[in-house]
Design a protein around this motif. Structure first.
Motif, PDB file in Angstrom:
ATOM      1  N   ASP A   1      -2.918   7.315  -2.444  1.00  0.00           N
ATOM      2  CA  ASP A   1      -3.673   6.131  -2.004  1.00  0.00           C
ATOM      3  C   ASP A   1      -5.136   6.229  -2.419  1.00  0.00           C
ATOM      4  O   ASP A   1      -5.726   5.252  -2.885  1.00  0.00           O
ATOM      5  CB  ASP A   1      -3.582   5.963  -0.488  1.00  0.00           C
TER       6      ASP A   1
ATOM      7  N   GLU B   1      -2.394  -3.602  -0.281  1.00  0.00           N
ATOM      8  CA  GLU B   1      -1.166  -2.974   0.215  1.00  0.00           C
ATOM      9  C   GLU B   1      -1.461  -1.625   0.876  1.00  0.00           C
ATOM     10  O   GLU B   1      -0.943  -1.315   1.948  1.00  0.00           O
ATOM     11  CB  GLU B   1      -0.175  -2.785  -0.932  1.00  0.00           C
TER      12      GLU B   1
ATOM     13  N   ARG C   1      -0.805  -1.045   4.846  1.00  0.00           N
ATOM     14  CA  ARG C   1       0.088   0.048   5.260  1.00  0.00           C
ATOM     15  C   ARG C   1      -0.638   1.025   6.197  1.00  0.00           C
ATOM     16  O   ARG C   1      -0.087   1.453   7.205  1.00  0.00           O
ATOM     17  CB  ARG C   1       0.628   0.778   4.024  1.00  0.00           C
ATOM     18  N   ASN C   2      -1.864   1.347   5.878  1.00  0.00           N
ATOM     19  CA  ASN C   2      -2.615   2.305   6.688  1.00  0.00           C
ATOM     20  C   ASN C   2      -3.211   1.692   7.952  1.00  0.00           C
ATOM     21  O   ASN C   2      -3.656   2.419   8.839  1.00  0.00           O
ATOM     22  CB  ASN C   2      -3.710   2.967   5.854  1.00  0.00           C
TER      23      ASN C   2
END
Length: 112
Positions: A35, A104, A108-109
């Motif tokens: 990431d 994204e 997600r985090n």
């Protein structure tokens, strides 16, 4: 911010920090190396552009999503979507696809 929350990723020197916050808490999140690499590469490649998107793909429909991407203290990209969010890539728009990749990672985090 009473009912909302935000996710913030900052680079200080050569280290990335990620926080999820709302009006009552602030939680530090450890990002995966993949990431961090994606965010770093994207920020170095994104051209200055602002996007507002109405999405057909429903991931969540009870919110709006606003993302600012800053580099060297200057906003280089803005992304806004009202009501829902789409992470689907767009043919022929590499810049928007890089922004969606960063979005994204942030999305997600935001649940961690």
């Amino acid at each position: 911010m009473k009912y909302g929350k935000y996710t913030l990723v900052k680079k200080v020197d050569d280290k990335f920090f990620c926080y999820n916050s709302n009006s009552s808490y602030k939680n530090e999140v450890d990002l995966k190396n993949s990431d961090i690499q994606l965010i770093s590469n994207s920020i170095n490649s994104i051209r200055k552009k602002y996007y507002c998107e109405e999405c057909d793909e429903y991931i969540s429909n009870d919110a709006f999503y606003l993302m600012f991407v800053k580099k060297d203290g200057e906003i280089i990209a803005k992304y806004f979507s009202h009501g829902n969010i789409s992470l689907k890539k767009t043919d022929g728009n590499t810049n928007l696809n890089m922004i969606k990749s960063v979005l994204e990672v942030m999305y997600r985090n935001s649940f961690r």
